[in-house]
Design a protein around this motif. Structure first.
Motif, PDB file in Angstrom:
ATOM      1  N   GLY A  85       0.825  -1.314  -0.159  1.00  0.00           N
ATOM      2  CA  GLY A  85      -0.086   0.110   0.064  1.00  0.00           C
ATOM      3  C   GLY A  85       0.846   1.216  -0.064  1.00  0.00           C
ATOM      4  N   ILE A  86       0.294   2.380   0.175  1.00  0.00           N
ATOM      5  CA  ILE A  86       0.834   3.599   0.322  1.00  0.00           C
ATOM      6  C   ILE A  86       0.859   4.184   1.739  1.00  0.00           C
ATOM      7  CG2 ILE A  86       1.220   5.945  -0.624  1.00  0.00           C
ATOM      8  CD1 ILE A  86      -0.138   5.064  -3.090  1.00  0.00           C
ATOM      9  N   TYR A  87       2.078   4.527   2.147  1.00  0.00           N
ATOM     10  CA  TYR A  87       2.107   4.891   3.631  1.00  0.00           C
ATOM     11  C   TYR A  87       2.424   6.468   3.689  1.00  0.00           C
ATOM     12  CZ  TYR A  87       2.197   0.227   5.026  1.00  0.00           C
ATOM     13  OH  TYR A  87       1.903  -1.375   5.294  1.00  0.00           O
ATOM     14  N   PHE A  88       1.650   7.117   4.367  1.00  0.00           N
ATOM     15  CA  PHE A  88       1.779   8.656   4.645  1.00  0.00           C
ATOM     16  C   PHE A  88       2.153   9.242   6.101  1.00  0.00           C
ATOM     17  CE2 PHE A  88       0.489   9.881   0.388  1.00  0.00           C
ATOM     18  CZ  PHE A  88      -0.525   9.173  -0.245  1.00  0.00           C
ATOM     19  N   CYS A  89       2.999   9.637   6.037  1.00  0.00           N
ATOM     20  CA  CYS A  89       3.348  10.382   7.208  1.00  0.00           C
ATOM     21  C   CYS A  89       2.457  11.669   7.168  1.00  0.00           C
ATOM     22  CB  CYS A  89       4.680  10.873   7.572  1.00  0.00           C
ATOM     23  SG  CYS A  89       5.347  12.043   6.455  1.00  0.00           S
ATOM     24  N   ALA A  90       2.066  12.163   8.320  1.00  0.00           N
ATOM     25  CA  ALA A  90       1.324  13.544   8.518  1.00  0.00           C
ATOM     26  C   ALA A  90       1.502  14.168   9.738  1.00  0.00           C
ATOM     27  CB  ALA A  90      -0.203  13.289   8.388  1.00  0.00           C
ATOM     28  N   GLY A  91       1.476  15.429   9.549  1.00  0.00           N
ATOM     29  CA  GLY A  91       1.506  16.314  10.801  1.00  0.00           C
ATOM     30  C   GLY A  91       0.452  17.027  11.093  1.00  0.00           C
ATOM     31  N   GLN A  92       0.330  17.477  12.477  1.00  0.00           N
ATOM     32  CA  GLN A  92      -0.908  18.037  12.952  1.00  0.00           C
ATOM     33  C   GLN A  92      -0.653  19.192  14.178  1.00  0.00           C
ATOM     34  OE1 GLN A  92      -3.810  15.324  14.684  1.00  0.00           O
ATOM     35  NE2 GLN A  92      -5.492  16.708  13.702  1.00  0.00           N
ATOM     36  N   GLY A  93      -1.123  20.433  13.872  1.00  0.00           N
ATOM     37  CA  GLY A  93      -0.612  21.231  15.013  1.00  0.00           C
ATOM     38  C   GLY A  93      -1.562  21.191  16.357  1.00  0.00           C
ATOM     39  N   ALA A  94      -1.109  21.860  17.171  1.00  0.00           N
ATOM     40  CA  ALA A  94      -2.105  22.006  18.605  1.00  0.00           C
ATOM     41  C   ALA A  94      -3.414  21.912  18.194  1.00  0.00           C
ATOM     42  CB  ALA A  94      -1.353  23.152  19.466  1.00  0.00           C
ATOM     43  N   GLY A  95      -4.138  21.215  19.261  1.00  0.00           N
ATOM     44  CA  GLY A  95      -5.751  21.089  18.988  1.00  0.00           C
ATOM     45  C   GLY A  95      -6.238  19.901  18.494  1.00  0.00           C
ATOM     46  N   GLY A  96      -5.337  18.875  18.745  1.00  0.00           N
ATOM     47  CA  GLY A  96      -5.777  17.343  18.520  1.00  0.00           C
ATOM     48  C   GLY A  96      -6.636  17.155  17.259  1.00  0.00           C
ATOM     49  N   GLY A  97      -7.711  16.618  17.274  1.00  0.00           N
ATOM     50  CA  GLY A  97      -8.395  16.098  15.989  1.00  0.00           C
ATOM     51  C   GLY A  97      -9.001  17.336  15.404  1.00  0.00           C
ATOM     52  N   TYR A  98      -9.249  18.572  15.749  1.00  0.00           N
ATOM     53  CA  TYR A  98      -9.667  19.697  15.280  1.00  0.00           C
ATOM     54  C   TYR A  98      -8.788  20.290  14.218  1.00  0.00           C
ATOM     55  CZ  TYR A  98     -13.211  18.468  18.674  1.00  0.00           C
ATOM     56  OH  TYR A  98     -14.029  17.726  19.653  1.00  0.00           O
ATOM     57  N   GLN A  99      -7.554  20.026  14.228  1.00  0.00           N
ATOM     58  CA  GLN A  99      -6.403  20.748  13.626  1.00  0.00           C
ATOM     59  C   GLN A  99      -6.503  20.050  12.072  1.00  0.00           C
ATOM     60  OE1 GLN A  99      -4.662  23.540  13.996  1.00  0.00           O
ATOM     61  NE2 GLN A  99      -6.193  23.739  15.689  1.00  0.00           N
ATOM     62  N   LYS A 100      -6.018  20.787  11.162  1.00  0.00           N
ATOM     63  CA  LYS A 100      -5.824  19.961   9.716  1.00  0.00           C
ATOM     64  C   LYS A 100      -4.457  19.208   9.758  1.00  0.00           C
ATOM     65  CE  LYS A 100      -3.515  23.836   7.895  1.00  0.00           C
ATOM     66  NZ  LYS A 100      -3.225  24.811   6.760  1.00  0.00           N
ATOM     67  N   VAL A 101      -4.959  18.146   9.010  1.00  0.00           N
ATOM     68  CA  VAL A 101      -3.700  17.231   8.973  1.00  0.00           C
ATOM     69  C   VAL A 101      -2.891  17.598   7.598  1.00  0.00           C
ATOM     70  CG1 VAL A 101      -2.767  14.772   8.750  1.00  0.00           C
ATOM     71  CG2 VAL A 101      -4.746  15.519  10.047  1.00  0.00           C
ATOM     72  N   THR A 102      -1.624  17.680   7.607  1.00  0.00           N
ATOM     73  CA  THR A 102      -0.792  17.745   6.374  1.00  0.00           C
ATOM     74  C   THR A 102      -0.091  16.642   6.043  1.00  0.00           C
ATOM     75  OG1 THR A 102      -0.364  20.364   7.267  1.00  0.00           O
ATOM     76  CG2 THR A 102       1.075  19.265   5.517  1.00  0.00           C
ATOM     77  N   PHE A 103      -0.237  16.127   4.985  1.00  0.00           N
ATOM     78  CA  PHE A 103       0.152  14.920   4.546  1.00  0.00           C
ATOM     79  C   PHE A 103       1.465  14.973   3.944  1.00  0.00           C
ATOM     80  CE2 PHE A 103      -3.162  11.695   5.339  1.00  0.00           C
ATOM     81  CZ  PHE A 103      -4.133  12.485   5.654  1.00  0.00           C
ATOM     82  N   GLY A 104       2.328  13.864   4.095  1.00  0.00           N
ATOM     83  CA  GLY A 104       3.512  13.672   3.318  1.00  0.00           C
ATOM     84  C   GLY A 104       3.388  13.180   1.966  1.00  0.00           C
ATOM     85  N   THR A 105       4.558  13.018   1.271  1.00  0.00           N
ATOM     86  CA  THR A 105       4.428  12.613  -0.140  1.00  0.00           C
ATOM     87  C   THR A 105       4.112  11.383  -0.514  1.00  0.00           C
ATOM     88  OG1 THR A 105       7.180  12.552   0.010  1.00  0.00           O
ATOM     89  CG2 THR A 105       5.990  14.719  -0.930  1.00  0.00           C
ATOM     90  N   GLY A 106       4.453  10.485   0.779  1.00  0.00           N
ATOM     91  CA  GLY A 106       4.200   8.969   0.497  1.00  0.00           C
ATOM     92  C   GLY A 106       5.168   8.180   0.141  1.00  0.00           C
ATOM     93  N   THR A 107       5.047   6.858   0.685  1.00  0.00           N
ATOM     94  CA  THR A 107       5.923   5.688   0.266  1.00  0.00           C
ATOM     95  C   THR A 107       5.127   4.679  -0.106  1.00  0.00           C
ATOM     96  OG1 THR A 107       7.840   6.546   1.939  1.00  0.00           O
ATOM     97  CG2 THR A 107       7.630   4.257   0.976  1.00  0.00           C
ATOM     98  N   LYS A 108       5.527   4.408  -1.342  1.00  0.00           N
ATOM     99  CA  LYS A 108       4.742   3.058  -2.183  1.00  0.00           C
ATOM    100  C   LYS A 108       5.357   1.770  -1.624  1.00  0.00           C
ATOM    101  CE  LYS A 108       2.643   1.529  -6.064  1.00  0.00           C
ATOM    102  NZ  LYS A 108       2.203   1.643  -7.577  1.00  0.00           N
ATOM    103  N   LEU A 109       4.797   0.964  -1.012  1.00  0.00           N
ATOM    104  CA  LEU A 109       5.552  -0.247  -0.467  1.00  0.00           C
ATOM    105  C   LEU A 109       5.097  -1.654  -1.378  1.00  0.00           C
ATOM    106  CD1 LEU A 109       7.182  -1.834   1.274  1.00  0.00           C
ATOM    107  CD2 LEU A 109       5.613  -2.126   3.138  1.00  0.00           C
ATOM    108  N   GLN A 110       5.819  -2.246  -1.858  1.00  0.00           N
ATOM    109  CA  GLN A 110       5.197  -3.503  -2.394  1.00  0.00           C
ATOM    110  C   GLN A 110       6.058  -4.740  -1.959  1.00  0.00           C
ATOM    111  OE1 GLN A 110       4.226  -3.087  -6.652  1.00  0.00           O
ATOM    112  NE2 GLN A 110       5.090  -1.122  -6.781  1.00  0.00           N
ATOM    113  N   VAL A 111       5.405  -5.629  -1.610  1.00  0.00           N
ATOM    114  CA  VAL A 111       6.021  -7.071  -0.823  1.00  0.00           C
ATOM    115  C   VAL A 111       5.766  -8.226  -2.031  1.00  0.00           C
ATOM    116  CG1 VAL A 111       5.780  -8.384   0.838  1.00  0.00           C
ATOM    117  CG2 VAL A 111       5.138  -5.996   1.385  1.00  0.00           C
ATOM    118  N   ILE A 112       7.169  -8.487  -2.141  1.00  0.00           N
ATOM    119  CA  ILE A 112       7.291  -9.822  -3.102  1.00  0.00           C
ATOM    120  C   ILE A 112       7.117 -10.975  -2.205  1.00  0.00           C
ATOM    121  CG2 ILE A 112       8.576 -10.969  -4.786  1.00  0.00           C
ATOM    122  CD1 ILE A 112      10.233  -8.206  -5.095  1.00  0.00           C
ATOM    123  N   PRO A 113       6.160 -11.859  -2.778  1.00  0.00           N
ATOM    124  CA  PRO A 113       5.814 -13.191  -1.622  1.00  0.00           C
ATOM    125  C   PRO A 113       7.007 -14.221  -1.895  1.00  0.00           C
ATOM    126  CG  PRO A 113       4.062 -12.677  -3.229  1.00  0.00           C
ATOM    127  CD  PRO A 113       4.967 -11.541  -3.603  1.00  0.00           C
TER     128      PRO A 113
END
Lengths: 113, 113
Positions: A85-113
């Motif tokens: 899947g794609i993994y995103f980091c994200a940052g959030q300011g003070a205020g908990g869930g009521y603050q907007k979330v800023t997303f990172g650029t993403g890391t696409k992970l593929q697993v070979i069985p």
């Protein structure tokens, strides 16, 4: 504006291997978040970090909130096919869930069985 | 965790028409909801913050007259894409705020022909 850069951009790994991905920010955040997004779906929260230096685990996942509050990493141990899947980091300011979330650029992970 | 739904899950429309997307918090009340847009192979970008009973706050570069947001109740926010054009084709995702966490919807795929 705030920018969150993730590395690597994408990765192929063998099933059973450990994975590590990083996130750096140009700004300080009060909360760091890691999400996983499957194709055609919304992001799902994996781990939330609330204090600088905090190290938190959720099953095979471990994440740390950097001391400078401008970076974080996510480790996945013993990867399995459903980790794909794609993994995103994200940052959030003070205020908990009521603050907007800023997303990172993403890391696409593929697993070979 | 709390559940957020979106309707429709996908929509195809002709250029020039308007499309309404609904975001509902199913088992909790959300005073704040957020709307994100995600283009293919890109990250989620915040469009606007929607507060119940007041006007939405739009991010820089997002046209408020084109993307109409209404948050008339504590469980429903709507995003209307007016006079849609092919460049508006994207994956639109909403989130609803709990005290400590945002809960994301499953997304709506908009395709404008």
């Amino acid at each position: 504006g705030q920018q969150l850069n993730q590395s690597p951009q994408s990765m192929f790994i063998q099933e059973g291997e450990d994975v590590s991905m990083n996130c750096t920010s140009s700004s300080i955040f009060n909360t760091w978040l890691w999400y996983k997004q499957d194709p055609g779906e919304g992001p799902v929260l994996l781990i939330a970090l609330y204090k600088a230096g905090e190290l938190t685990s959720n099953g095979r996942l471990t994440a740390q909130f950097g001391i400078t509050r401008k970076d974080s990493f996510l480790n996945i141990s013993a990867s399995i096919p459903s980790d794909v899947g794609i993994y995103f980091c994200a940052g959030q300011g003070a205020g908990g869930g009521y603050q907007k979330v800023t997303f990172g650029t993403g890391t696409k992970l593929q697993v070979i069985p | 965790g709390a559940v957020v739904s979106q309707h429709p899950s996908w929509v195809i429309c002709k250029s020039g028409t308007s499309v309404k997307i609904e975001c509902r918090s199913l088992d909790f009340q959300a005073t704040t909801m957020f709307w994100y847009r995600q283009f293919p192979k890109q990250s989620l970008m915040l469009m606007a913050t929607s507060n119940e009973g007041s006007k939405a706050t739009y991010e820089q570069g997002v046209e408020k007259d084109k993307f109409l947001i209404n948050h008339a109740s504590l469980t429903l926010s709507t995003l209307t894409v007016t006079s849609a054009h092919p460049e508006d084709s994207s994956f639109y995702i909403c989130s609803a705020s709990g005290e400590n966490e945002q809960f994301f919807g499953p997304g709506t795929r908009l395709t404008v022909l």
